[in-house]
Design an enzyme around this catalytic site. Sequence first.
Site, mmCIF file in Angstrom:
data_model
loop_
_atom_site.group_PDB
_atom_site.id
_atom_site.type_symbol
_atom_site.label_atom_id
_atom_site.label_comp_id
_atom_site.label_asym_id
_atom_site.label_seq_id
_atom_site.Cartn_x
_atom_site.Cartn_y
_atom_site.Cartn_z
ATOM 1 N N SER B 39 23.068 90.507 83.833
ATOM 2 C CA SER B 39 22.032 89.568 84.217
ATOM 3 C C SER B 39 20.888 89.650 83.223
ATOM 4 O O SER B 39 20.736 90.622 82.496
ATOM 5 C CB SER B 39 21.518 89.854 85.626
ATOM 6 O OG SER B 39 20.681 91.000 85.601
ATOM 7 N N GLY B 43 19.412 84.259 83.770
ATOM 8 C CA GLY B 43 20.333 84.145 84.885
ATOM 9 C C GLY B 43 21.389 85.243 84.856
ATOM 10 O O GLY B 43 21.083 86.380 84.500
ATOM 11 N N ASP B 163 18.750 85.391 66.889
ATOM 12 C CA ASP B 163 18.779 86.595 67.723
ATOM 13 C C ASP B 163 20.066 87.375 67.496
ATOM 14 O O ASP B 163 20.712 87.807 68.444
ATOM 15 C CB ASP B 163 18.603 86.219 69.195
ATOM 16 C CG ASP B 163 18.255 87.427 70.067
ATOM 17 O OD1 ASP B 163 17.750 88.440 69.516
ATOM 18 O OD2 ASP B 163 18.499 87.375 71.285
#
Lengths: 307, 414
Positions: B39, B43, B163
């Site tokens: 998680s 979400g 990222d």
Amino acid sequence: MAANYWESTQRKHWQFTRQQLDELRKNLEDEDQNLVQMYPLPQVRHLSIYFNQQIGRLGKRLGVRQQAMATAQVYIRRFYSKVEIRRTNPYLVIATAVYLACKMEECPHHIRLVVSEGRALWPDFFSSDTSKLGECEFFLISEMSSQMIVHQPYRTLSALQATLSLTQEEAALSWSIINDHYMTDLPLLFAPHIIAIMAILLALVLRPTATGIQSASSSASTIASAAQGALSSAGQLKAGGAESKVGGERSEVQRLSNWLAESNIDIEAIVDCTQEIISFYEFQEQYNEKLTREQINRFVKARGLDK
Amino acid sequence: MFIARGGYTTQSSDRSPSIGYQSKVRVVDRYKVIGFISSGTYGRVYKAVGRNGQAGEFAIKKFKPDKEGEQIQYTGISQSAVREMALCSELSHVNVIRLVEIILEGKCIFMVFEYAEHDLLQIIHHHTQPTRHPIPPATVKSIMFQLLNGCQYLHSNWVLHRDLKPANIMVTSSGEVKIGDLGLARLFNKPLHSLFSGDKVVVTIWYRAPELLLGSRHYTPAIDMWAVGCIFAELLSLRPIFKGEEAKMDSKKTVPFQRNQMQKIVEIMGLPTKEKWPNLVSMPEYLQLSTLSANQHAKTGGSSLEKWYYSTINSHSPTSAPSSNASLGAEGYKLLSALLEYDPEKRLTAQTALQHPFFSTGDKVSGNCFEGMKMEYPHRRVSQDDNDIRTSSLPGTKRSGLPDDTRPTKRMKE
């Protein structure tokens, strides 16, 4: 993909032939025959002009750049190729498309601002409930199968400006012709570079010194034949024919047709595209804003779609 | 690719036909959730199998809707979710995680991806257990080639990942590397706003390029390439090469200079110099550099990366096995130093990195990074205590042992 039109979902899923597009729309109407009979609507072109105006108004209030408004119009056109318009509140769809397009084009606006501006513009047809717009966003994205990256002709225009030595005025006129093409089905029919070349061709033929695009409709046939001339000369060059002579025209047109002749660009498509926009400019004169607005507002109210 | 189907339904009530969006497809009808993976702030991710004969396994990323009170409301989809949905719908490459479909249902977004059994974080971690033992050179080579191949595809399509880190690099059980989590990815070809505005901080700090640390506002593919260099180093040493501590944003929400992170880089790479990086002086945080404490060696602009590299590839396995990574040799160092180049304009691009002799010398690079391996990496941990993708775990409900801000598949290291 994102930079490559040829691998894009736009080319794979959102480029149709006229016949396919007509069929899609006919199927939608057939599924809702009662609705269609009960609520007559103007032709798609006139609806599109109306949407374009409304997007312009909303965009102006929000300070949205042209490119995002262009993307919003493509979203709306895609959406209504899959959903019968009389089942929706077009004002909500317009605002949602602008809201979503702004996110995609990296100039986002808060949902509350979009809703409050929508409410100010269309007080009788627009709920102040932001969740309505949020819900419509799901609907819009879902019908577009999350395919939200739109390839615009503007980029091709910028790239070709130097290649074809276009003047500022010529580029500006081409730009505004591209703006206009969002009121037609062209974005669903042709690749963005075809549309850009069509716009440049028309701009060169029209000459920016003229009173602008509005004068186009009065002399549509003249323009059409001039454009045809340039294209057929390109075609001849390509076929290895004699040195072309586009009589009495500016050297830019000559340069464009030479350039086209050397490229692999589909000249037939440009001819087709040119005819479509010229016929749009002709039809534009018959546009009746009042009637269009009344017919849209009628079904929205009668069906309680503004609730 | 098939993506979401949905539509409006008019619930026929004579007085006011209330219109509501309803998905044409239900997640639970199409997929059977077999466990919970992770998680994060966005979400949750679930592991699932198809109910309609779809081959393989799936990872379903469920975006958490913003909560307003008890009732979940439509509040508008976040821009990053919109970007991820749009980009993933376009992308198609063997080294980028494949989107299967998106289902918009019940005010939630479900992005269904192909499932990958491993990720680089997990693989690196496995090599520290019970004692440190190096990742085989053929595996390192294959991972790097596939990673660069995926980057090259993204960059040639004007997509910046922004990222890249071991946790976001997936590896399938057949050894295919897949770049995942495009939640921060953006197109860099037509920014209407500067790519900097909006999201101030990007890329996990350990993998953040020096030009970003020095305040650059220009996002370029070179930022991803620095991260790739850091990942390469981590594959060799099994720990982050520049493991700095993040300076938190102050109350004025100004972005602080990441002194500690820059310090870590300088300790190995030496201080950047304007001779080697001409644009250095125009960096907003340029003056901060002089306040960093450099050792004697680093002060003169000297890099100790070469020393770091050779001691790393030769240091492993004090016990029986020969230090196998030595075979990566001088070309490995050249690739690493070209990726960890200070000047973003001189830094290797993905395209040129793929042509690097590192990949053409020695054994042929395999498309399966596990080729020739006898052992098998442990499978992704899947927990059984949350199998209800729809209702039971209302977003925002914290559950024991699973902090809500963990990124997917990230687990505690060391």
